[in-house]
Design a protein around this motif. Structure first.
Motif, mmCIF file in Angstrom:
data_model
loop_
_atom_site.group_PDB
_atom_site.id
_atom_site.type_symbol
_atom_site.label_atom_id
_atom_site.label_comp_id
_atom_site.label_asym_id
_atom_site.label_seq_id
_atom_site.Cartn_x
_atom_site.Cartn_y
_atom_site.Cartn_z
ATOM 1 N N UNK A 48 0.851 -1.182 0.000
ATOM 2 C CA UNK A 48 0.000 0.000 0.000
ATOM 3 C C UNK A 48 0.887 1.232 0.000
ATOM 4 N N UNK A 49 0.645 2.162 -0.927
ATOM 5 C CA UNK A 49 1.561 3.289 -1.084
ATOM 6 C C UNK A 49 0.814 4.531 -1.548
ATOM 7 N N UNK A 50 1.330 5.674 -1.160
ATOM 8 C CA UNK A 50 0.802 6.956 -1.660
ATOM 9 C C UNK A 50 1.222 7.107 -3.113
ATOM 10 N N UNK A 54 4.924 5.833 -5.333
ATOM 11 C CA UNK A 54 4.958 4.537 -6.017
ATOM 12 C C UNK A 54 6.203 4.406 -6.888
ATOM 13 N N UNK A 55 6.528 5.467 -7.598
ATOM 14 C CA UNK A 55 7.666 5.427 -8.503
ATOM 15 C C UNK A 55 8.984 5.156 -7.811
ATOM 16 N N UNK A 77 -2.843 5.159 -3.539
ATOM 17 C CA UNK A 77 -3.952 6.014 -3.145
ATOM 18 C C UNK A 77 -3.449 7.439 -2.937
ATOM 19 N N UNK A 78 -4.323 8.440 -3.037
ATOM 20 C CA UNK A 78 -3.919 9.799 -2.666
ATOM 21 C C UNK A 78 -3.620 9.865 -1.179
ATOM 22 N N UNK A 102 4.480 4.467 4.910
ATOM 23 C CA UNK A 102 3.834 5.390 5.838
ATOM 24 C C UNK A 102 4.592 6.710 5.931
ATOM 25 N N UNK A 103 3.842 7.785 5.937
ATOM 26 C CA UNK A 103 4.416 9.085 6.255
ATOM 27 C C UNK A 103 4.937 9.029 7.693
#
Length: 438
Positions: A48-50, A54-55, A77-78, A102-103
Motif C-alpha cells: 500500500x503506497x501513496x 509509487x515510482x 492512493x492519494x 507510511x508518512x
C-alpha cells in the motif's frame, strides 16, 4: 514527500488512538489477518503506497521479483485516501496489504499495529541513516518503520541572476559584501530585499526576492529549529515550547520577509510557491529537494537554477526531514516475506535514485551521487539532513491535529500585516496544550 501533506487533510489524530486500541485487541486474541484479504499465494505481496511515492518503490519491487520470484502488487492512493485506508483496515483487522509506505507522522498513530523491525536496525544500518530518521523510526521501545526515502527543504536560487555582473556590482555597493547564495538569516533577508525589483521599468515589482508560505507549517518549523529550538513545538516530556524566545524569533524572521514576497501569503502553499519560482517570479525559495527534477523544460528558469543547503539562523542550518517508511502490519500472514521485502528495499535503496523524484534514504547512496551531473540537489540535501539542528517532528499521535488546528492558523494569522506574533504564539500554546490534554 511533504507536498501532499498540506493539500487537504482529514482530521486524523482524533481517531488514531481508537485504531491502536482496537487493533491491539485483535493481535492479542490471535485474529491473524482478520479477514485474510491480502494478496493470495505465498509468492506474492501487496504494498500500500501513496501515489506520488509509487515510482520510488517500483524499481525495487521489479528487482525483488526477479531475484526472489515474489510478485509485488502496488495499491496506490492519494495522501488522505491512504491514511483513511490504513485507519479503517487497522481498526477492523481486515487487511488488504502486507507492507505499507507510511508518512513519518503516522508512525506514532499506528505503532501498536505494526511489526517491530528491531532486528533490521543493526549498527551498520543506523550508521547509514540520517540521525533524525533513526529517531523518527523508533516509537517507544521499538523501530516500526524502515526509511524508504527522505527529503528536506533546501535553498533554490536563480543562478542567472546571482552570476550577473551588474547585479553583483549593485549588491556589493548596497550591502558591502559579495552576492552569493545566502547561508544565514541576515544574508537571506538582504538578498531577498535586493532582488525585489521592477525589472521592466513599468513602476511595478515583477521580481520578488522570496516567497512566504502561510498555508503550510513545515517551513516555519524549519525556521524554529534554525532559531535554536531543541524541541519541535512538543518536547519528549509533553511540554509545549510555543511562546518562548526561539519560537518568537523564528516567527518574527519568517514574517519579516513579507515585503519581499508576492501578496497572498496566507493562502500560499507548496504548489503555489513552486509555480511562482518556475515562472521566474522569485529569485529564491526554500523548497523540497525533489523539486529540482520537476522544473518544466519550457520554464523561463530552466537551466538557470542553483541549489544550496538550507539557510541557518542563530541555531545553525536546519531543515525538517520529510521521510516515508516501509512498515509491516502485525496481522499480515505474510510477515516473513514482508520483512524480507523491507530489508531488500533498504539493501537496494540505490534503485530509487533514477526515478522521477530521485529520492533515497541512505547516506551512502546520496553521497555516491552527489557529484554526478543531474544530482546537484544531493549535496545540499545531504548537508541539511546531517545538520545538528535538523530534528524530526514530535512522536505524538496528536501531531496532525496540532498542525491543522493550531500551527497553520497561527502562521496564516501571523502573515497578516500588524499581527502580534507573541500574542499569537501564546494563544497557540494554550490550544496545543488543550489538544494534548494538559
Amino acid at each position: 514527500m511533504m507536498l501532499r501533506r498540506n493539500q487537504g487533510r482529514a482530521r486524523r489524530a482524533v481517531v488514531g488512538t481508537v485504531v491502536v486500541t482496537a487493533f491491539s485487541s485483535l493481535v492479542l486474541t490471535g485474529c491473524g489477518a482478520g479477514g485474510g484479504a491480502t494478496s493470495s499465494g505465498e509468492d506474492s505481496l501487496t504494498v500500500l503506497v501513496e501515489a506520488g511515492g509509487h515510482g520510488e518503490l517500483q524499481p525495487i519491487a521489479d528487482q525483488f521479483t526477479k531475484d526472489t520470484g515474489t510478485e509485488v502488487t502496488f495499491v496506490e492512493l492519494p495522501y488522505d485516501g491512504l491514511y483513511n485506508r490504513l485507519n479503517s483496515e487497522f481498526g477492523s483487522g481486515a487487511l488488504s496489504f502486507d507492507v505499507a509506505a507510511l508518512d513519518a507522522i503516522w508512525l506514532p498513530t499506528f505503532a501498536e499495529a505494526l511489526t517491530p523491525l528491531d532486528d533490521l536496525f543493526t549498527s551498520e544500518v543506523t550508521d547509514d541513516l540520517f540521525p533524525a530518521l533513526v529517531t523518527e523510526a523508533q516509537v517507544g521501545d521499538h523501530f516500526v518503520g524502515m526509511p524508504a526515502w527522505t527529503n528536506s527543504e533546501i535553498l533554490y536560487y536563480r543562478a542567472d541572476l546571482f552570476s550577473d555582473p551588474t547585479q553583483q556590482a549593485d549588491f556589493r555597493a548596497q550591502y558591502g559584501y559579495d552576492l552569493a547564495p545566502p547561508t544565514t538569516w541576515e544574508q537571506y533577508a538582504d538578498v531577498a530585499q535586493f532582488f525585489t525589483q521592477d525589472t521592466d521599468g513599468d513602476g511595478q515589482v515583477d521580481l520578488y526576492g522570496t516567497d512566504v508560505k502561510g498555508a503550510v507549517e513545515t517551513e516555519y518549523l524549519a525556521t524554529l529549529s534554525q532559531a535554536g529550538a531543541k524541541d519541535m513545538v512538543v518536547g519528549a516530556d509533553g511540554s509545549v515550547s510555543l511562546g518562548d524566545d526561539a519560537s518568537l524569533e523564528a516567527l518574527d524572521f519568517y514574517t519579516s520577509l513579507l515585503p519581499y514576497a508576492p501578496s497572498g501569503a496566507a493562502q500560499l502553499d507548496w504548489a503555489g510557491a513552486q509555480n511562482l519560482f518556475n515562472q521566474g517570479q522569485l529569485a529564491m525559495m526554500r523548497f523540497w529537494a525533489h523539486a529540482y527534477r520537476q522544473v518544466p523544460a519550457d520554464s523561463p528558469v530552466a537551466g538557470d537554477i542553483g541549489v544550496a543547503p538550507m539557510i541557518g539562523g542563530p541555531g545553525g542550518v536546519a531543515g525538517v526531514p520529510g521521510a516515508w517508511y516501509l512498515s509491516v502490519p502485525a496481522a499480515t500472514p505474510k510477515s516473513e516475506k514482508a520483512l524480507e521485502f523491507v530489508q531488500y528495499a533498504y539493501d537496494h535503496n540505490e534503485l530509487s535514485v533514477d526515478t522521477a523524484l530521485g529520492l533515497a534514504s541512505r547516506i551512502s547512496v546520496i553521497e555516491k551521487y552527489e557529484n554526478e551531473p543531474g544530482y546537484e540537489n544531493y549535496g545540499p540535501l545531504l548537508a541539511t539532513l546531517n545538520a545538528p539542528g535538523t530534528i524530526p517532528r514530535p512522536a505524538t499521535e496528536q501531531w496532525q491535529q496540532i498542525v491543522d488546528s493550531v500551527l497553520i492558523p497561527l502562521i496564516q494569522k501571523a502573515v497578516v500585516p500588524g499581527a502580534d506574533n507573541q500574542a499569537l504564539l501564546d494563544d497557540a500554546k494554550i490550544q496545543t496544550e488543550e489538544i494534548l490534554g494538559q
